[in-house]
Design an enzyme around this catalytic site. Structure first.
Site, PDB file in Angstrom:
ATOM      1  N   GLU A 259      -5.034  -7.787   5.846  1.00 33.02           N
ATOM      2  CA  GLU A 259      -3.654  -7.387   5.531  1.00 33.02           C
ATOM      3  C   GLU A 259      -2.874  -8.511   4.844  1.00 33.02           C
ATOM      4  O   GLU A 259      -2.082  -8.248   3.932  1.00 33.02           O
ATOM      5  CB  GLU A 259      -2.921  -6.914   6.790  1.00 33.02           C
ATOM      6  CG  GLU A 259      -3.548  -5.713   7.499  1.00 33.02           C
ATOM      7  CD  GLU A 259      -3.856  -4.531   6.583  1.00 33.02           C
ATOM      8  OE1 GLU A 259      -3.154  -4.336   5.566  1.00 33.02           O
ATOM      9  OE2 GLU A 259      -4.825  -3.810   6.885  1.00 33.02           O
TER      10      GLU A 259
ATOM     11  N   LEU B   2      -7.492   1.706   3.558  1.00 29.34           N
ATOM     12  CA  LEU B   2      -6.880   3.016   3.338  1.00 29.34           C
ATOM     13  C   LEU B   2      -6.584   3.258   1.860  1.00 29.34           C
ATOM     14  O   LEU B   2      -6.409   4.398   1.446  1.00 29.34           O
ATOM     15  CB  LEU B   2      -5.592   3.149   4.164  1.00 29.34           C
ATOM     16  CG  LEU B   2      -5.784   3.209   5.689  1.00 29.34           C
ATOM     17  CD1 LEU B   2      -4.445   3.288   6.386  1.00 29.34           C
ATOM     18  CD2 LEU B   2      -6.676   4.379   6.091  1.00 29.34           C
TER      19      LEU B   2
ATOM     20  N   HIS C 262      -3.575  -8.467   1.254  1.00 28.50           N
ATOM     21  CA  HIS C 262      -2.821  -7.448   0.505  1.00 28.50           C
ATOM     22  C   HIS C 262      -1.498  -8.013  -0.002  1.00 28.50           C
ATOM     23  O   HIS C 262      -1.047  -7.682  -1.094  1.00 28.50           O
ATOM     24  CB  HIS C 262      -2.511  -6.239   1.396  1.00 28.50           C
ATOM     25  CG  HIS C 262      -3.572  -5.174   1.384  1.00 28.50           C
ATOM     26  ND1 HIS C 262      -3.998  -4.544   0.239  1.00 28.50           N
ATOM     27  CD2 HIS C 262      -4.283  -4.615   2.387  1.00 28.50           C
ATOM     28  CE1 HIS C 262      -4.925  -3.642   0.546  1.00 28.50           C
ATOM     29  NE2 HIS C 262      -5.120  -3.669   1.848  1.00 28.50           N
TER      30      HIS C 262
ATOM     31  N   GLN D  36       0.814  -1.217   0.000  1.00 28.18           N
ATOM     32  CA  GLN D  36       0.000   0.000   0.000  1.00 28.18           C
ATOM     33  C   GLN D  36       0.844   1.263   0.000  1.00 28.18           C
ATOM     34  O   GLN D  36       0.329   2.347  -0.289  1.00 28.18           O
ATOM     35  CB  GLN D  36      -0.940   0.023   1.211  1.00 28.18           C
ATOM     36  CG  GLN D  36      -2.040  -1.035   1.125  1.00 28.18           C
ATOM     37  CD  GLN D  36      -2.957  -0.952   2.330  1.00 28.18           C
ATOM     38  OE1 GLN D  36      -2.666  -1.518   3.363  1.00 28.18           O
ATOM     39  NE2 GLN D  36      -4.057  -0.228   2.199  1.00 28.18           N
TER      40      GLN D  36
HETATM   41 ZN    ZN Z   1      -6.465  -2.587   2.924  1.00 30.21          ZN
END
Ligand code: ZN
Length: 161
Positions: free
Chosen positions: A134, A92, A137, A51
């Site tokens: 997470e 986010l 991700h 991210q």
């Molecule tokens: Zn996320």
């Protein structure tokens, strides 16, 4: 304190699989510190390295309201999942949006900490959700693919909550 730019949905780095961390380099320590700063600044409960544009298996999480209990996970591996929870999830990398996602209610994860020592983290509810979100991700997966129904604006989502 250094903030990193959070990549947003549509950026192809978020669809890539991350590589393992083999040894703790100064630049990874700096990355972890920056990821924590960036997560807290954005008032998120978790952030994964891709991210902020780094394709390494590093995650930070803090689900406490006081935002004072950071968890750092390097090369996290899910050992156990059980139960079920259905609830709102956001990211986010997709600001202003939320969706309903069903996840396991309990998760147990093995990982390394910043000193490359093995740790076990387990939790229920929000922590279990954050752990699963997470780790996804790191596999290049966004929660969007798991949303039941439509992705909502957070203002709409607040009304149905
Ligand atoms: Zn996320």
């Amino acid at each position: 304190m250094a903030l990193r730019t959070i990549r947003t949905y549509g950026d192809e780095i978020l669809e890539k699989k991350c590589r393992e961390v083999k040894d703790m380099k100064p630049r990874y320590r700096e990355l972890i510190d920056d990821m924590l700063d960036t997560m807290y600044e954005a008032q998120g409960v978790g952030l994964a390295a891709p991210q902020v544009g780094v394709l390494r298996r590093i995650v930070v999480i803090d689900v406490t309201e006081e935002a004072n209990s950071p968890i750092v996970l390097i090369n996290p591996e899910i050992l156990e999942l059980s139960g079920e929870q259905t609830g709102q999830e956001g990211c986010l990398s997709l600001p202003g949006k939320a969706g309903i996602v069903t996840r396991a209610n309990y998760a147990k994860v093995k990982a390394l900490n910043e000193d490359m020592q093995e740790i076990i983290v387990e939790g229920e509810g929000l922590l279990a959700r954050a752990l699963q979100h997470e780790v996804d991700h790191l596999e290049g997966e966004m929660y969007v693919s798991k949303v039941e129904g439509d992705l909502l604006d957070t203002t709409q989502a607040a009304e149905i909550d």
